[in-house]
Design an enzyme around this catalytic site. Structure first.
Site, short mmCIF file in Angstrom:
data_model
loop_
_atom_site.label_atom_id
_atom_site.label_comp_id
_atom_site.label_asym_id
_atom_site.label_seq_id
_atom_site.Cartn_x
_atom_site.Cartn_y
_atom_site.Cartn_z
N PRO A 1 0.82 -1.22 0.00
CA PRO A 1 0.00 0.00 0.00
C PRO A 1 0.85 1.26 0.00
O PRO A 1 1.76 1.41 0.82
CB PRO A 1 -0.82 -0.12 1.29
N ALA B 1 0.49 5.66 -0.57
CA ALA B 1 -0.45 6.78 -0.63
C ALA B 1 -0.37 7.49 -1.98
O ALA B 1 0.68 7.56 -2.61
CB ALA B 1 -0.14 7.78 0.49
N LYS C 1 -0.18 -4.61 10.12
CA LYS C 1 1.02 -4.21 9.38
C LYS C 1 1.93 -3.36 10.26
O LYS C 1 1.46 -2.50 11.00
CB LYS C 1 0.62 -3.41 8.14
N SER D 1 6.97 -5.47 8.52
CA SER D 1 7.32 -4.30 7.72
C SER D 1 7.81 -3.19 8.63
O SER D 1 7.35 -3.06 9.77
CB SER D 1 6.09 -3.80 6.93
N HIS E 1 7.74 -0.08 7.15
CA HIS E 1 7.21 1.01 6.32
C HIS E 1 8.26 1.51 5.32
O HIS E 1 8.34 2.71 5.02
CB HIS E 1 6.73 2.17 7.21
N ARG F 1 10.59 4.42 6.26
CA ARG F 1 10.07 5.79 6.22
C ARG F 1 9.57 6.27 7.59
O ARG F 1 9.16 7.42 7.72
CB ARG F 1 8.92 5.88 5.21
N VAL G 1 12.80 -5.20 -1.08
CA VAL G 1 12.83 -6.29 -2.07
C VAL G 1 13.11 -5.72 -3.46
O VAL G 1 12.35 -4.90 -3.96
CB VAL G 1 11.50 -7.06 -2.07
#
Length: 368
Positions: free
Chosen positions: A92, A94, A239, A261, A263, A266, A297
């Site tokens: 996902p 934004a 997540k 994750s 993020h 970030r 990845v």
């Protein structure tokens, strides 16, 4: 009489030659605005965690088997009942119109054509309904930044369920945004629509996307899992898991999936590379629920390493944004197809005929 020709919702589309995923960034920089490129490409603070996400894969070594009778490996898989051509997910992101006018529509079509899973952010530039129309039954998940407004949350959950979402991905590591210096230097404020927010407030376009986390709840707790599951009737995947204890707590509270994750580096800088945390988290999960992984990845071998260490689905973020910027939905598909080609080669050379073989592949690491 046929109406006047409508604007193509997918905008300019063209095939792109993909040599490798890493080189896409420099190519995308040439077609994106300075602010847009900075927003997509950067990590927080010094960027240590963002870079460690990729470099940590160097500390995972696959142990290939030979004379295994492998020919034409099959990388197809299922995730939560959805059949996929490859264990890949568009992580996902934004406001995808920053990369290309088609935004999430291009991402959804590219994912559908490639046969992989698509996920859509709460902060998307296209509505859930608009994106679902393009997905047209293809596997889809909705990522939720928990809103302060419960009625708005109900609206999002209702829209996602009506769109056929397989699950809700609750992001738990982003109650506020990390400090990103390129955005400060560029005086950059996210441009474009927050389409799902406007759909709730006005049903019209034109709402700016400044203050991205303004609508999000900061005080998140485990009780949200059962609350969201009870209202939506959908599986809830958490997540941002980076600690085994959080994975166990989430499952105990009713989570139907764990998403490892950081993020994309970030948020909190100084955290380990995501792949470094995967083995311990997978051991704690102990096959009770499926695991999604993302973080750095860039190679088919990275995908195999993540799967061998316990992931069931592997998310890709920035490379799909760059593919979208360079070629629209076709660019997204081309990135996925290149990665699938690399996965196929790696499966053949490690002696893996199927994803089940990959999951059983032996690996050596310095951290597990």
């Amino acid at each position: 009489m046929v109406d006047a020709v409508k604007a193509d919702p997918f905008g300019k589309v063209n095939a792109i030659d993909v040599l490798d995923l890493a080189s896409l960034e420099a190519r995308a920089e040439k077609v994106l605005g300075r602010g847009e490129f900075g927003y997509i490409s950067e990590g927080s603070d010094d960027g240590y965690t963002m870079h460690r996400n990729t470099t940590a894969f160097q500390d995972v070594h696959m142990l290939p088997r030979v004379l295994q009778g492998v020919e034409n490996p099959d990388q197809s898989t299922t995730f939560m009942g959805a059949k996929l051509a490859s264990p890949l997910l568009t992580a996902p992101i934004a406001s995808n119109t920053l990369a290309h006018p088609s935004g999430e529509l291009g991402l959804a079509k590219g994912a559908k054509e490639a046969g992989i899973m698509m996920s859509q952010s709460t902060f998307a530039s296209k509505t859930i309904a608009e994106t679902a129309a393009v997905s047209d039954g293809a596997p889809y998940m909705f990522q939720l930044y928990m809103p302060k407004d419960w009625e708005y949350c109900q609206y999002l959950l209702d829209e996602a369920k009506q769109a056929g979402a397989l699950a809700i991905i609750l992001t738990a590591d982003s109650t506020l945004g990390g400090y990103r210096e390129k955005d400060v230097m560029n005086h950059y404020h996210l441009k474009g629509r927050l389409a799902n927010l406007e759909g709730y407030n006005t049903g019209q376009s034109g709402v700016g996307a400044g203050g991205l986390f303004k609508e999000s709840m900061q005080k998140l707790d485990l009780g949200l899992i059962s609350k969201l599951a009870s209202y939506s009737g959908l599986p809830i995947i958490i997540k941002g898991i980076q600690h085994p204890a959080d994975a166990v707590a989430a499952i105990t509270a009713g989570a139907a999936g764990i998403y490892v994750s950081n993020h994309g580096g970030r948020q909190l800088d100084g955290a380990p590379g995501a792949i470094e945390q995967l083995p311990a988290i997978a051991a704690a999960v102990d096959h009770r629920v499926p695991i999604i992984f993302d973080g750095g990845v860039q190679r088919g071998t990275h995908v195999l390493k993540a799967l061998a260490l316990g992931a069931d689905l592997v998310g890709i973020g920035r490379p799909f944004s760059y593919g979208l910027a360079l070629g629209g939905w076709q660019g997204v598909k081309d990135v996925a197809d290149h990665l699938k080609m690399e996965i196929n080669i790696a499966m053949q050379l490690t002696g893996c005929q199927t994803m089940a073989d990959v999951k059983q592949m032996k690996v050596k690491t310095t951290f597990a």
